[in-house]
Design an enzyme around this catalytic site. Structure first.
Site, short mmCIF file in Angstrom:
data_model
loop_
_atom_site.label_atom_id
_atom_site.label_comp_id
_atom_site.label_asym_id
_atom_site.label_seq_id
_atom_site.Cartn_x
_atom_site.Cartn_y
_atom_site.Cartn_z
CG ASP A 30 -2.12 1.12 1.17
OD1 ASP A 30 -2.99 0.69 1.03
OD2 ASP A 30 -1.54 2.40 1.11
CG HIS A 96 -9.54 -3.47 -9.34
ND1 HIS A 96 -9.16 -3.30 -10.34
CD2 HIS A 96 -9.26 -4.50 -8.74
CE1 HIS A 96 -8.56 -4.54 -10.90
NE2 HIS A 96 -8.63 -5.23 -9.76
CG HIS A 98 -8.36 -3.01 -2.61
ND1 HIS A 98 -9.48 -2.18 -3.34
CD2 HIS A 98 -8.33 -2.39 -1.56
CE1 HIS A 98 -9.68 -1.18 -2.57
NE2 HIS A 98 -9.18 -1.32 -1.38
P1 AMP Z 1 -9.47 1.41 0.35
O1 AMP Z 1 -9.85 2.21 1.29
O2 AMP Z 1 -9.93 -0.03 0.77
O3 AMP Z 1 -10.01 1.89 -1.05
O4 AMP Z 1 -8.06 1.28 0.17
C1 AMP Z 1 -7.38 1.84 -0.97
C2 AMP Z 1 -5.74 1.83 -0.67
O5 AMP Z 1 -4.97 1.96 -1.90
C3 AMP Z 1 -5.37 2.91 0.03
O6 AMP Z 1 -4.84 2.29 1.44
C4 AMP Z 1 -4.47 3.64 -0.58
O7 AMP Z 1 -3.16 3.98 0.19
C5 AMP Z 1 -3.95 2.70 -1.61
N1 AMP Z 1 -3.37 2.94 -2.90
C6 AMP Z 1 -4.01 4.07 -3.72
N2 AMP Z 1 -3.54 4.01 -4.70
C7 AMP Z 1 -2.19 3.04 -4.85
C8 AMP Z 1 -1.35 2.85 -5.50
N3 AMP Z 1 -1.07 3.51 -6.63
N4 AMP Z 1 -0.26 2.04 -5.15
C9 AMP Z 1 -0.62 1.39 -3.86
N5 AMP Z 1 -1.62 1.73 -3.08
C10 AMP Z 1 -2.40 2.59 -3.42
#
Ligand code: AMP
Length: 104
Positions: A30, A96, A98
């Site tokens: 992350d 997406h 995850h």
């Molecule tokens: P969520 O709140 O479950 O949608 O979490 C999305 C997560 O994706 C967050 O913790 C962000 O820090 C992470 N995130 C967003 N963009 C990226 C990226 N390009 N690479 C890695 N992590 C990301």
């Protein structure tokens, strides 16, 4: 799927340090870690959230959990937490599917 950053990572069109990959999944740290170990596990297939998962994805969802187990074992995690945000009101920022794997 439009401009999906996780699809771009899965397609190697956006940068990420890939810690696990197979034909169906990819895992990467992350970008804003909430724990000393914080990896995101995603299917390469674009599914916006758990709410869009169908019966045809039953095996995929099972494999996602087994992948979490594998990544945890490979990183010698003794214990860990799995989290999935569902929908904007559930804290989901990236549309997406995850799974967050957190430890430490
Ligand atoms: P969520 O709140 O479950 O949608 O979490 C999305 C997560 O994706 C967050 O913790 C962000 O820090 C992470 N995130 C967003 N963009 C990226 C990226 N390009 N690479 C890695 N992590 C990301």
């Amino acid at each position: 799927m439009g401009d999906c950053v996780f699809c771009e990572i899965a397609a190697k069109e956006a940068p990420a340090k890939i810690v696990y990959e197979d034909e169906q999944f990819i895992a990467f740290p992350d970008i804003h870690p909430k724990a000393p170990f914080h990896v995101l596990l995603i299917p390469k297939k674009h599914i916006p959230s758990l709410n869009e998962v169908g019966k045809e994805d039953t095996e995929l969802m099972g494999r996602l959990l087994l992948m979490a187990q594998k990544v945890a074992q490979e990183n010698h995690l003794k214990g860990y937490k799995l989290a999935m945000h569902v929908g904007k009101e559930g804290g989901q920022e990236v549309d997406h599917l995850h799974l967050h794997l957190l430890a430490g």
